[in-house]
Design an enzyme around this catalytic site. Structure first.
Site, PDB file in Angstrom:
ATOM      1  N   GLU A  20       0.808  -1.218   0.000  1.00 38.01           N
ATOM      2  CA  GLU A  20       0.000   0.000   0.000  1.00 38.01           C
ATOM      3  C   GLU A  20       0.846   1.275   0.000  1.00 38.01           C
ATOM      4  OE1 GLU A  20      -4.123  -1.433   2.013  1.00 38.01           O
ATOM      5  OE2 GLU A  20      -2.449  -1.184   3.392  1.00 38.01           O
TER       6      GLU A  20
ATOM      7  N   GLU B  37      -4.495  -9.940   0.074  1.00 35.53           N
ATOM      8  CA  GLU B  37      -5.278  -9.861   1.310  1.00 35.53           C
ATOM      9  C   GLU B  37      -6.726 -10.162   0.947  1.00 35.53           C
ATOM     10  OE1 GLU B  37      -4.822  -6.231   3.522  1.00 35.53           O
ATOM     11  OE2 GLU B  37      -2.629  -6.209   3.280  1.00 35.53           O
TER      12      GLU B  37
END
Length: 628
Positions: free
Chosen positions: A468, A536
């Site tokens: 991220e 994820e």
């Protein structure tokens, strides 16, 4: 050279006098030491240290490293441990924002304004706590008359080091080893080691992981002595041939010290039978290459077969001066023409979890016993893969994954979530590393640290560039680094989904987070350009993991779907004594009067923080068991 506190503000200064990263191989004086798993070349500095906590840089004891400094105001702290968990500082859990948001205005140096160095941002920051550590020690007799290095396995977040009043060096990158040469200043007795750890520096912009924000010397510290000839780096390249039956073994060795003597290398199978033996003269660089080894055993989750490498270093008189044992396996990972990931020629299936290093009492300062328990839990619940979210883990974890056939995504220490995602929106105006030139070398250094330290671990199938952190030319440069150095593994990065024009330059895998099964299927039906992975998914918060079967069905329908890594394995919560109930209770983000906080969002594991499985683990055991 003198230490300079302004290094905290400069993204281009992230290591000073720090030695280059190298392989994590152990080394011993002889076979007896190896069999006893005790090296006389090592001396642990773990234990109680003198300690002074300061709330900001201005109030720290500036001259504490000097030999005549009065330390009567110091207390003690155990090393390894977290400063916050020793009641010196505030516990704080945050997901995406930075700890100073809402209190102090900061922007990354050079991000918004190419001429704005943000001088004083951290060196003068009122929120930047400091830990001043002192350790008095004598050198073990076995280490005397040798070159001596010190290794800090982990220090959050920026660290200055002195020995006997002399400045040694500076390091960032909290989660990889920092090694320094002490030889010039070390004595046999009465050494004074001083370490100054700052909670924040420009490194903080790159370490915005979803976790409790700790600081301090949270992993082991040890001294290393080196024999007259020392193997400083080992680079193993075991290759599986196209028939998936035979292999070729290659090893590149780098030595320091005296180069008079020879090196004996042998490779043994699990029965102790040698399949390869070679002997060559010592040199600064030595390479071993085998002929084709027939009918080798391949390594995978079901059969984690490891060969035993033994490297003997002999002096000119034939005496053994150093023994290096290392276990490795033969395995081959590749993407075929149909965009299917193959391991040893068979479709790879990832039944994975994201795993923070965590202990309910000691935070990220975990033990080997914690790691072994996690491996047992993996096996009990058909978990075959782990992502080291979002930083390199302790070295023993990689050996355990090798030995137990756990597929690993080895992730760099990089997350800059808060520089581009604001109030849930993508707004990358001040994103770092992005494409900001001043931040490039810092992230390349992190990639290099991760690669060089762990490059020989068979369990690593994927290098992950980070988490991220959006995308830009600096992430492209990290991808290029791995491609240049390692053709035997795949490179992963999810954040490029926000910059689709860079997809051809970043990541071998189409990676997403929490993409619904219908959208995954849509991608896979429409001529996928890359294999697909959920890095994820199945966010495990509360009573969760319903609908997992919808993802698992995709494995049977689309061979390009490799599976994914559940978020996540274990809650981040701390065991605290509650005076009202008179019991030890688990407390989560926000329970420590930490503001701002993301509260119970720290509790999204398949297990509670005390390693008690949640009901969702039953779902995982069942569905992951369908494709063992």
């Amino acid at each position: 050279m003198q230490a300079n506190i302004k290094w905290l503000d400069d993204p281009e200064i992230f290591r000073v006098n720090q030695l280059p990263a190298h392989s994590d191989h152990p080394f011993f004086k002889n076979y007896r030491e190896w069999q006893n798993n005790h090296s006389s070349f090592k001396q642990s500095l773990n234990g109680m240290w003198q300690f002074k906590f300061s709330k900001d840089p201005q109030s720290r004891p500036v001259d504490f490293y000097k030999k005549d400094f009065n330390t009567s105001s110091f207390t003690t702290i155990p090393v390894p441990s977290e400063i916050e968990l020793n009641n010196f500082a505030q516990n704080q859990y945050i997901n995406t924002l930075y700890p100073w948001e809402g209190k102090i205005f900061r922007r990354p140096a050079y991000a918004l304004n190419k001429s704005d160095a943000e001088e004083g941002s951290f060196s003068e920051g009122k929120d930047n706590t400091v830990g001043s550590y002192i350790k008095h020690f004598d050198l073990n007799p076995e280490l005397r008359d040798h070159d001596i290095h010190i290794v800090f396995e982990g220090a959050e977040r920026a660290m200055y080091v002195w020995l006997n009043g002399h400045f040694i060096g500076y390091a960032e990158d909290s989660f990889t080893p920092s090694e320094f040469d002490l030889t010039k200043y070390i004595k046999e007795k009465d050494n004074i080691l001083a370490v100054e750890v700052f909670k924040h520096s420009t490194a903080s912009w790159l370490e915005d992981q979803d976790m409790f924000r700790f600081s301090g010397l949270f992993r082991s510290v040890e001294l290393l002595a080196f024999p007259e000839t020392h193997l400083v780096d080992l680079d193993l390249k075991p290759t599986v041939c196209d028939n998936y039956q035979d292999g070729i073994f290659n090893a590149e060795l780098k030595f320091t010290g005296s180069l008079n003597g020879h090196v004996h290398l042998s490779v043994e199978d699990v029965n102790g039978s040698a399949i390869l033996e070679q002997d060559v003269p010592l040199d600064s660089e030595v390479e071993f290459t085998s002929s084709t080894l027939e009918n080798i055993h391949l390594w995978d989750n079901h059969h984690p077969y490891l060969y035993q490498l033994l490297i003997e270093v002999h002096d000119e008189n034939g005496h053994l001066v150093e023994l290096i044992p290392y276990q490795f396996g033969f395995r081959r990972i590749e993407i075929n023409q149909d965009k299917v990931i193959l391991l040893n020629g068979k479709c790879l299936i990832i039944n994975g979890v994201n795993r923070h290093e965590w202990n309910a009492k000691t935070g990220r300062s975990i033990t080997l016993n914690d790691m072994e328990k996690d491996i047992d839990t993996f096996k009990e619940n058909n978990i075959n893969a782990v992502r080291t979210c979002h930083y390199p883990n302790q070295i023993p974890w990689y050996y355990l994954c090798d030995q137990n056939g756990i597929y690993m995504m080895a992730e760099n220490n990089l997350e800059s979530h808060g520089t581009w995602q604001k109030m849930g929106q993508v707004e990358p105006s001040d994103n770092v590393p992005g494409s900001v030139p001043e931040w490039r070398e810092a992230v390349i250094d992190r990639a290099r640290n991760n690669y060089e330290t762990f490059k020989n671990h068979t369990s690593i199938l994927f290098w992950s560039l980070g988490n991220e952190s959006y995308a830009g030319s600096n992430i492209v440069a990290m991808n290029e680094f791995y491609k240049e150095h390692d053709s035997s593994r795949l490179v992963h990065y999810e954040g490029v989904v926000h910059r689709p024009e860079l997809k051809d330059q970043i990541s071998d895998i189409e990676s997403h987070m929490y993409l619904p099964p219908k959208e995954v299927a849509e991608y896979l039906r429409n001529n996928p350009q890359k294999p697909f992975m959920e890095c994820e998914y199945m966010h495990d918060m509360g009573n969760s993991d319903g609908g997992m079967g919808s993802y698992i069905k995709l494995i049977d329908e689309y061979p390009q779907y490799v599976g994914g890594f559940i978020w996540d394995f274990i809650d981040q919560a701390l065991l605290v004594y509650d005076p009202i109930s008179k019991q030890n209770v688990l407390r989560y983000g926000g329970d420590f009067d930490d503001r701002h906080s993301d509260y119970e969002f720290s509790g999204d594991g398949l297990m509670f923080a005390d390693r008690t499985p949640k009901p969702a683990m039953q779902e995982v055991r069942y569905y992951y068991g369908l494709h063992k």
